[in-house]
Write an enzyme that holds these catalytic residues in place. Sequence first.
Site, PDB file in Angstrom:
ATOM      1  N   LYS A  53       0.858  -1.311   0.290  1.00 27.46           N
ATOM      2  CA  LYS A  53       0.007   0.473   0.031  1.00 27.46           C
ATOM      3  C   LYS A  53       1.026   0.804  -0.020  1.00 27.46           C
ATOM      4  O   LYS A  53       0.247   2.196  -1.067  1.00 27.46           O
ATOM      5  CB  LYS A  53      -1.082   0.484   1.256  1.00 27.46           C
ATOM      6  CG  LYS A  53      -2.276  -1.270   1.207  1.00 27.46           C
ATOM      7  CD  LYS A  53      -2.760  -1.344   2.779  1.00 27.46           C
ATOM      8  CE  LYS A  53      -3.260  -2.219   2.327  1.00 27.46           C
ATOM      9  NZ  LYS A  53      -3.903  -2.751   3.607  1.00 27.46           N
ATOM     10  N   GLN A  97      -5.395  -1.720   9.559  1.00 29.29           N
ATOM     11  CA  GLN A  97      -4.978  -2.715   9.055  1.00 29.29           C
ATOM     12  C   GLN A  97      -5.740  -3.884  10.627  1.00 29.29           C
ATOM     13  O   GLN A  97      -5.685  -3.743  11.640  1.00 29.29           O
ATOM     14  CB  GLN A  97      -3.438  -3.199   9.123  1.00 29.29           C
ATOM     15  CG  GLN A  97      -3.530  -4.428   8.485  1.00 29.29           C
ATOM     16  CD  GLN A  97      -3.747  -4.722   7.065  1.00 29.29           C
ATOM     17  OE1 GLN A  97      -3.335  -3.885   6.585  1.00 29.29           O
ATOM     18  NE2 GLN A  97      -3.874  -6.028   6.571  1.00 29.29           N
ATOM     19  N   ASP A 120     -11.324   3.345   4.219  1.00 29.36           N
ATOM     20  CA  ASP A 120     -11.980   1.445   4.377  1.00 29.36           C
ATOM     21  C   ASP A 120     -13.571   2.044   3.831  1.00 29.36           C
ATOM     22  O   ASP A 120     -13.400   0.489   3.290  1.00 29.36           O
ATOM     23  CB  ASP A 120     -11.230   0.586   5.343  1.00 29.36           C
ATOM     24  CG  ASP A 120     -10.137   0.093   5.289  1.00 29.36           C
ATOM     25  OD1 ASP A 120      -9.915  -0.411   4.181  1.00 29.36           O
ATOM     26  OD2 ASP A 120      -9.411   0.311   6.263  1.00 29.36           O
TER      27      ASP A 120
HETATM   28  N1  LIG Z   1      -8.261  -2.031   7.469  1.00 33.98           N
HETATM   29  C1  LIG Z   1      -8.240  -3.022   6.586  1.00 33.98           C
HETATM   30  N2  LIG Z   1      -8.877  -2.578   4.701  1.00 33.98           N
HETATM   31  C2  LIG Z   1      -7.843  -4.217   4.280  1.00 33.98           C
HETATM   32  O1  LIG Z   1      -8.023  -3.894   3.206  1.00 33.98           O
HETATM   33  C3  LIG Z   1      -7.791  -5.321   4.696  1.00 33.98           C
HETATM   34  C4  LIG Z   1      -7.906  -5.715   5.841  1.00 33.98           C
HETATM   35  N3  LIG Z   1      -7.354  -4.739   6.809  1.00 33.98           N
HETATM   36  N4  LIG Z   1      -7.255  -6.320   6.425  1.00 33.98           N
HETATM   37  C5  LIG Z   1      -6.418  -7.207   5.823  1.00 33.98           C
HETATM   38  C6  LIG Z   1      -7.320  -7.797   4.075  1.00 33.98           C
HETATM   39  C7  LIG Z   1      -6.605  -8.239   3.004  1.00 33.98           C
HETATM   40  N5  LIG Z   1      -6.070  -7.392   2.120  1.00 33.98           N
HETATM   41  C8  LIG Z   1      -5.539  -7.580   0.857  1.00 33.98           C
HETATM   42  C9  LIG Z   1      -4.687  -6.034  -0.364  1.00 33.98           C
HETATM   43  C10 LIG Z   1      -4.034  -6.463  -0.735  1.00 33.98           C
HETATM   44  C11 LIG Z   1      -3.778  -7.722  -1.309  1.00 33.98           C
HETATM   45  C12 LIG Z   1      -3.026  -8.862  -2.446  1.00 33.98           C
HETATM   46  O2  LIG Z   1      -2.544  -7.909  -3.477  1.00 33.98           O
HETATM   47  N6  LIG Z   1      -3.023  -9.270  -3.224  1.00 33.98           N
HETATM   48  C13 LIG Z   1      -1.595  -9.652  -4.006  1.00 33.98           C
HETATM   49  C14 LIG Z   1      -0.537 -10.811  -3.474  1.00 33.98           C
HETATM   50  C15 LIG Z   1       0.318 -10.679  -1.874  1.00 33.98           C
HETATM   51  C16 LIG Z   1       1.016 -11.335  -1.668  1.00 33.98           C
HETATM   52  O3  LIG Z   1       1.918 -12.025  -2.261  1.00 33.98           O
HETATM   53  O4  LIG Z   1       0.836 -11.334  -0.527  1.00 33.98           O
HETATM   54  C17 LIG Z   1      -2.971 -11.066  -4.874  1.00 33.98           C
HETATM   55  O5  LIG Z   1      -3.993 -10.907  -5.030  1.00 33.98           O
HETATM   56  O6  LIG Z   1      -2.168 -10.660  -6.160  1.00 33.98           O
HETATM   57  C18 LIG Z   1      -4.407  -8.974  -0.457  1.00 33.98           C
HETATM   58  C19 LIG Z   1      -5.212  -8.731   0.488  1.00 33.98           C
HETATM   59  C20 LIG Z   1      -6.506  -5.966   2.309  1.00 33.98           C
HETATM   60  N7  LIG Z   1      -7.160  -5.992   3.998  1.00 33.98           N
END
Ligand SMILES: Nc1nc(=O)c2c([nH]1)NC[C@@H]1CN(c3ccc(C(=O)N[C@@H](CCC(=O)O)C(=O)O)cc3)C=[N+]21
Length: 299
Positions: A53, A97, A120
């Site tokens: 992020k 988070q 969010d």
């Molecule tokens: N307040 C809050 N807001 C959120 O939006 C929030 C949170 N808490 N807690 C956790 C979850 C999970 N989440 C993700 C964001 C990006 C990827 C992401 O970029 N994933 C990549 C891979 C990243 C890797 O390699 O781990 C993909 O799917 O291609 C995944 C999961 C946002 N969340």
Amino acid sequence: MATIIDGKHYAERLRAEIGRQVVQLREAHLVTPGLAVILVGEDPASQVYVRNKARQAREATMASFEYRLPHGVPQEKLLELIERLNADPAVHGILVQLPLPPQVDAERVINAIRPDKDIDGFHPVNVGSLATGGDGTVPCTPLGCMMLLKHHLGDLSGLRALVLGRSNIVGKPMATLLLRENCTVTIAHSKTVGLDEECRRADILIAAVGRPRMVPGDWIKPGATVIDVGINRIEENGKARLVGDVDFDSAVATAGAITPVPGGVGPMTIACLLLNTLEAACRQHGLPVPAGVMEAAWG
Ligand SMILES: Nc1nc(=O)c2c([nH]1)NC[C@@H]1CN(c3ccc(C(=O)N[C@@H](CCC(=O)O)C(=O)O)cc3)C=[N+]21
Ligand SMILES: NC(=O)C1=CN([C@@H]2O[C@H](COP(=O)(O)OP(=O)(O)OC[C@H]3O[C@@H](n4cnc5c(N)ncnc54)[C@H](OP(=O)(O)O)[C@@H]3O)[C@@H](O)[C@H]2O)C=CC1
């Protein structure tokens, strides 16, 4: 064979367009959107997201502020930091988070964020706005899923949608967005009876459960559009890897289109977070919110 919906590619284009809008905002109005991310504790997965992020915010030339607090931080300290960021004019978006450690009441923390800085979309003011058709902040993951769906399908009116999962951060807001697009929406969860049959009726299947490969290909209606929100870290053949809630290898044979994991919804979530931050900055400065960002990015 299903079309693979390349979320990573769409997210890159979206971030590039957001970056152009940020430059315009700075040149015309001397405003630089600022995103503050708070991470409590050392969950390795959360660290990856928070790093991504911050990096992508900087690439879009936004200001990025990162706060890392120890796992045992008292709730009062976290609330104090939020108060400070609420009052800081350089910060337009605040993200805490999740999940938070047990000594912290997540609801209290979310309620403490100024609603116009809640990028969010988890604050009750924004949740209520979404439910009643207002123009508050929409949660990033469902917003990203909806962009992919609309780009792939166009008009969603009359389609049957099944949302698997009913969390406040994905399932519920996703169902609300689908309803707003005139889908006939079913929400399924751990107490749902006959889940396989519910899935087989769906033209659009959103999986947000957190169970690796729970949905097999034969639960999917032939030609359906499948959006896999799940991010599950598993070990396979001695190696760590990420898989979704859908069994991709069998689903790809039945679905009409499907998002991969990684490279599907995840990158779109972060791009939407940046978009929400840009919009929050515009609103806080009394400026119009840029329209048609998705169209400009994707053509
Ligand atoms: N307040 C809050 N807001 C959120 O939006 C929030 C949170 N808490 N807690 C956790 C979850 C999970 N989440 C993700 C964001 C990006 C990827 C992401 O970029 N994933 C990549 C891979 C990243 C890797 O390699 O781990 C993909 O799917 O291609 C995944 C999961 C946002 N969340
Ligand atoms: N790609 C991205 O950007 C993001 C990905 N995620 C991922 O999405 C997944 C879901 O996240 P989140 O919504 O926070 O998860 P939660 O754990 O908050 O919610 C999971 C939901 O799935 C339901 N569920 C659990 N087991 C079953 C089952 N066997 N059958 C049917 N339903 C079941 C639960 O039902 P009940 O309510 O009855 O308990 C609950 O509603 C996770 O893998 C998470 O990592 C999350 C956020 C962003």
